[in-house]
Every structure is written in C-alpha cells, then in structure tokens.
Design an enzyme around this catalytic site. Structure first.
Site, short mmCIF file in Angstrom:
data_model
loop_
_atom_site.label_atom_id
_atom_site.label_comp_id
_atom_site.label_asym_id
_atom_site.label_seq_id
_atom_site.Cartn_x
_atom_site.Cartn_y
_atom_site.Cartn_z
N LYS A 150 37.50 22.70 46.94
CA LYS A 150 36.83 22.63 45.64
C LYS A 150 36.35 21.22 45.32
O LYS A 150 35.38 21.05 44.57
CB LYS A 150 37.77 23.14 44.54
CG LYS A 150 37.97 24.66 44.58
CD LYS A 150 36.66 25.44 44.57
CE LYS A 150 36.88 26.93 44.52
NZ LYS A 150 35.61 27.70 44.64
N LYS A 161 34.44 38.59 44.56
CA LYS A 161 33.36 37.97 45.34
C LYS A 161 33.58 38.16 46.84
O LYS A 161 32.69 38.58 47.57
CB LYS A 161 33.24 36.48 45.03
CG LYS A 161 32.75 36.10 43.67
CD LYS A 161 32.31 34.66 43.59
CE LYS A 161 33.23 33.67 44.25
NZ LYS A 161 34.61 33.66 43.74
N THR A 162 34.78 37.81 47.28
CA THR A 162 35.08 37.89 48.70
C THR A 162 35.11 39.33 49.18
O THR A 162 34.52 39.70 50.20
CB THR A 162 36.42 37.20 49.01
OG1 THR A 162 36.33 35.83 48.62
CG2 THR A 162 36.76 37.28 50.48
N HIS A 170 28.65 29.05 42.53
CA HIS A 170 29.98 29.60 42.84
C HIS A 170 29.78 31.09 43.03
O HIS A 170 29.93 31.88 42.11
CB HIS A 170 30.94 29.31 41.68
CG HIS A 170 32.35 29.70 41.96
ND1 HIS A 170 33.23 30.03 40.97
CD2 HIS A 170 33.04 29.80 43.12
CE1 HIS A 170 34.41 30.33 41.50
NE2 HIS A 170 34.31 30.20 42.80
N ARG A 173 45.09 25.57 41.85
CA ARG A 173 44.44 24.34 41.40
C ARG A 173 45.16 23.79 40.17
O ARG A 173 45.71 24.53 39.37
CB ARG A 173 42.97 24.60 41.05
CG ARG A 173 42.08 24.83 42.24
CD ARG A 173 40.62 24.94 41.83
NE ARG A 173 40.40 26.01 40.88
CZ ARG A 173 40.23 25.87 39.58
NH1 ARG A 173 40.27 24.66 39.03
NH2 ARG A 173 40.03 26.90 38.79
N SER A 213 37.47 33.46 40.45
CA SER A 213 38.52 33.91 41.37
C SER A 213 39.13 35.23 40.89
O SER A 213 39.45 35.39 39.71
CB SER A 213 39.62 32.85 41.45
OG SER A 213 40.68 33.28 42.26
N ASP A 224 31.96 32.16 48.94
CA ASP A 224 32.36 31.41 47.74
C ASP A 224 31.37 30.36 47.23
O ASP A 224 31.20 30.22 46.04
CB ASP A 224 33.70 30.73 48.01
CG ASP A 224 34.38 30.23 46.75
OD1 ASP A 224 34.45 31.00 45.77
OD2 ASP A 224 34.86 29.09 46.74
N ARG A 274 46.91 33.17 49.46
CA ARG A 274 45.59 32.90 50.05
C ARG A 274 45.63 32.88 51.57
O ARG A 274 46.66 32.62 52.18
CB ARG A 274 45.10 31.52 49.59
CG ARG A 274 44.77 31.43 48.11
CD ARG A 274 43.40 31.94 47.82
NE ARG A 274 43.03 31.83 46.41
CZ ARG A 274 41.82 32.08 45.95
NH1 ARG A 274 40.86 32.46 46.77
NH2 ARG A 274 41.55 31.98 44.67
#
Length: 522
Positions: free
Chosen positions: A196, A237-238, A215, A54, A233, A252, A317
């Site tokens: 996003k 989380k994933t 988030h 980003r 990130s 996410d 990613r």
C-alpha cells in the site's frame, strides 16, 4: 548471496545481502530464521503478531517544501517534519546495518513500460522479501543489471519507534517522503503496509502523467472487453475479477491511461477468511509453494489450514504472483474499459444488488466510496460498521479527491463506459447476497444483456434497477421486497441516505448536478 552495495541508503556493514533471490531460497531462509513455517500445500505461513492489518494512525507523509502545497493534509495524510523523518530513517538504517542478513528486492510497479516506476525494497525478514518479490513486477536478468531505483523502501518490523523521540504515534511507523523518494516501514510485520505504500506513491506520481490511479481489480473478456471493479477490502474485487471465463489483469491496483488499463503489480493479495475450493477455486489453488500466508490458523501436526478460523484476525491473507491464477493476462494490460463496476458491501441491507448509474450518479458514488468496513481489515475494527472512503481508496490518496474524481469522469465519458453499482453485502433477509447471484449480475453487466433490460427507479436512492437478470431471482433485485417489515426498510434506507448526504457535504468542489444525483432522505 551478493556483494551488492547499499551505501546509498546508509547501510554499509551487513554480513550478507541477498538480492533478488528466488522463492525457494527465501522460503528456506525464512524457515531457518524462524520467520514462518511450511504448510502442507508448500506455502510459507507467518503470524504477524500485534499488527494483522494496516495501521492508518501510524501513517505519515514528510511535510517537505516540494510537496507541502500539493498534499491533502488531514486525518488521512498526517504530516511529519523532515528533521524527524531523517533522524528516524538514520536510526532504522543503523538497525538494519547491525543484522546478519539483509534481503533486497529490486522490482517494478506499472505493467505499461511508459509509466513504470522502480522500487527497491530492503527487508529485515526473508518472509516479507518473498511477499514483495511476488507482489511487484519481477525484472528480467537484463533489467536487473541496469536497475536504478526511483524509490527506496526500508522495512524493519523489529525496530520499535519511541513516539516521544521519533514523533510517531506508536512503536510502528509508515512514512513516505515523496520528495526524497524514500519510504520507511518500522514496527509492523503486516506485509500489506509495503504494497500500500507503493500504491500511495503511484497515486501521487501517476496523476502527473495523466494516468488515473485506481483501487480496483480488472479483467478482460475473449473479445478484448476490459472491465474494472472498484471496491474496498472485502467487497469482492479479488473474488469477482478472478473469473475463469476472463483473463485477470490484476486484483487491486491499476492505472487508466489514454492507451487503456494496466496493473501496477505483479501479484495478488487475497483475503482467506472462509476460503473454499468450491467458492473460489482460483485463489484456493494459488496457495502453494512460493505463496506467503499471513495469520491463517494452521494445524501444527498436519500443517493443514483452517480458513474458517478467524481467531488471529478476520483479515487473513495470501500473497502470490499473478501467474498463479490460470487465467492471468501477461503482460497485465488491457484496452479501454467499457464497463466500470463499483462494489459495496451494504451492512444496512437496503442498496439493490445491482443498479445502473448515470454519469453524475457515478461521480457521486465514486467520491462517496460507501461500504461496510469488515472486522479485522484495520486494527481496532472488531465489528462491521458503515464507512465512506473517498474514491474507494481514501487511505492511499495523497492528493485532493477532486483530482481523482475529475479523471474518472473524463475517462468514463471519453470511452462511453457503462457504470454499475453492485451490492455484495446484505439484504432484508439478514443474510449476505449469494456469491453465485453476484457473479450472474456481473456477467449480465459485462456481456451487455442489461443494455436492453427494463429498469425501475429506486425512490430513495434514485438508482436504476433492472427488473430481470438471468439466473438471479427477481424478488431479490428490489431491496424492499426482501424485507418483511416495509416500514423498517424505509427507515433504514432513509437513514443510510442521510449518511450519504452528511458525508457528501465535505466535498465542496463537486458540482450541483452531482450533488443532486445522490439519494433523497425525505
């Protein structure tokens, strides 16, 4: 191919418009056009060039009359004038109009039909259209026939902005016009900007429907017990939500309504750096035909990936539909959460691997949003550094943080949810806490065994630390015990405590009880 009409957004002369075509056609077109290459797993592989993460300095919100008094303007939410946006939007539509092919995906965000929003994404590249096809919720044939978009998103990585003319900071621009329901993404091929931007849009509109946008990742157990995992990130989380013993709601972005939790998306966007079949089998298995891989080094002859190679970026990613995860819950909705977990990757090595929070502590650590910003997640970040991101999602929050904090407080209290802070980062050994230990701690938080555990108070952070957790060495539970030099530990801990205190001074809206729930440096 379709004779589908895009005149409503100013695109009138493209030779071909591909609308909602499947992954096979999009993959074929991407390879034909030189967007990407096929790997030995069948996944489409792209290199996004200059922008591998980003670009927050290139993000703007249109300062229109209808939203001017609502937006929390500042370093994150930068204004751009309506005139500049309209002129740039026209230039980008003219650019897209000149192309041989246009790719359109009409999809949805929000798995709960009560709160669904429709997003039309218009892409220059077939590869990016494949990405958003897999990341948003895919409509049925019947839904597509009567589809009316709430938002139009134009994505043109080949269009380079001219800052002096367009009012941007660089050749790239990510701009949301909340009032006109338009989003413009130019100059960057990093697909995360699309997802996003959708999230930032949901973060604005959901609050008006008494839905807390989050988030976070979420999953549900065999007994219907829902858990949510907040974190920036790289905090896990994933990884931690893709549990083979639980159904995945999403990895996410979610909403928390009076009915429960629902996924905003129809896919996942997982980090690939150091990915292994043994460590993260669900994600590893999702890298197959229909997935889009970004910036993972691939052998040109064998077409095999080297997930340990971060030479292009640490922020490698993969995007894939949620049903590529065997344990995915479809539709992606869950009951009211009973467990809320904040994930942090503590670069200082002083936060406990797991601790239970009071409601005031939960508000303090939620608003603080502390973690270590990992290399490559954003452009310009080349080494890990401590960071605070309001509500674990500051770059995507257009409104004042107090709005999101109040909503979380109310929903945690109303559902009597337990809140835990889990450090997936480092301890005094200088090594990252083993994933198998983190998984064991998450399991203990979810199955209720910690409800009867003995706790001790951390003297600096005031956190309640369990003295025993099944399958976790007790010596790592107390951070100080992992440091050989106790004085160095206390100095590091107090330094981090002071960082928390300094950061929290800007939250003047928070109550005295919440402020007092934070760490004590002295």
């Amino acid at each position: 191919m379709s004779d589908f009409d895009l005149k409503s957004v100013g695109i009138t002369h493209p030779k071909k418009i591909y609308r909602n075509v499947g992954p096979a056609i999009l993959t074929e077109l991407a390879i034909k056009n030189g967007d990407g290459k096929l790997s030995n797993t069948g996944a489409l592989t792209v290199v996004t060039g200059k922008y591998t993460g980003r670009s927050p300095n290139d993000k703007f919100i249109v300062d229109s009359k209808g939203v001017h008094d609502e937006i929390a303007w500042g370093k994150v939410n930068r204004p751009i004038s309506q005139e500049k946006f309209d002129a740039l939007f026209k230039r980008v539509t003219e650019y897209l109009d000149s192309l041989e092919n246009i790719y359109v995906f009409d999809g949805f965000a929000g798995a709960d039909p009560k709160y669904t929003m429709a997003f039309r994404v218009i892409n220059e590249l077939a590869s990016q259209n494949l990405f958003i096809h897999q990341l948003l919720i895919r409509p049925t044939k019947e839904e597509l026939e009567n589809y009316v978009p709430d938002f139009n998103i134009l994505v043109a990585p080949g269009f380079k902005c001219i800052p002096e003319r367009d009012g941007t900071n660089s050749e790239a621009a990510i701009i949301i016009d909340y009032e006109a329901h338009k989003i413009l993404i130019a100059g960057s091929q990093y697909s995360g900007e699309i997802k996003k931007s959708v999230f930032s849009t949901m973060n604005y509109f959901m609050t008006k429907k008494n839905v807390m946008p989050m988030h976070c990742s979420a999953n549900v157990g065999k007994d219907g017990d829902t858990a949510i995992f907040f974190g920036l990130s790289g905090t896990g989380k994933t990884t931690l939500s893709a549990d083979p013993n639980r159904q995945l709601i999403g990895d996410d972005e979610h909403g928390w309504s009076n009915d429960g939790v629902f996924n905003f998306e129809g896919g996942c966007y997982a980090k690939c750096i150091n990915l292994s079949k043994e460590g993260e089998p669900e994600i590893y298995g999702a890298i197959k035909f229909g997935s889009l891989i970004e910036n993972v080094v691939m052998d040109e002859e064998t077409r095999e990936y080297d997930f340990n190679d971060g030479s292009l970026t640490e922020n490698t990613r993969v995007g894939y539909p949620i049903d590529y995860i065997p344990s995915a819950k479809i539709p992606s909705v869950g009951a009211q959460p009973k467990t809320v977990i904040f994930l942090t990757a503590d670069a200082f090595g002083v936060l406990p691997p797991i601790s239970k929070l009071s409601l005031n502590q939960a508000m303090y650590y939620f608003v603080s949003g502390y973690t270590a910003k990992l290399a490559g997640t954003e452009r310009g970040v080349t080494t890990p550094q401590a960071t605070f991101s309001t509500c674990f999602g500051e770059p995507f929050l257009p409104l004042d943080p107090s709005i999101y904090a109040r909503m979380l407080s109310e929903k945690v209290a109303a559902n009597d949810a337990s809140v835990y802070l889990i450090n997936t980062g480092w301890n005094g050994t200088g090594k990252r806490i083993k994933l198998k230990y983190t998984r064991a701690m998450v399991t203990a938080a979810l199955n209720g065994t910690l409800n009867n555990a003995s706790f001790v108070k951390d003297p600096i952070f005031g956190l309640s630390i369990p003295t025993e957790v099944a399958d976790v060495p007790s010596e790592i539970l107390i951070p100080e015990n992992t440091w050989e030099n106790k004085d160095e530990y206390r100095a590091k801990a107090k330094d981090l405590a002071r960082r928390f205190q300094e950061n929290f001074k800007k939250y003047t809206h928070m109550s005295e009880e919440v402020v007092k729930a934070g760490p004590k440096a002295e």
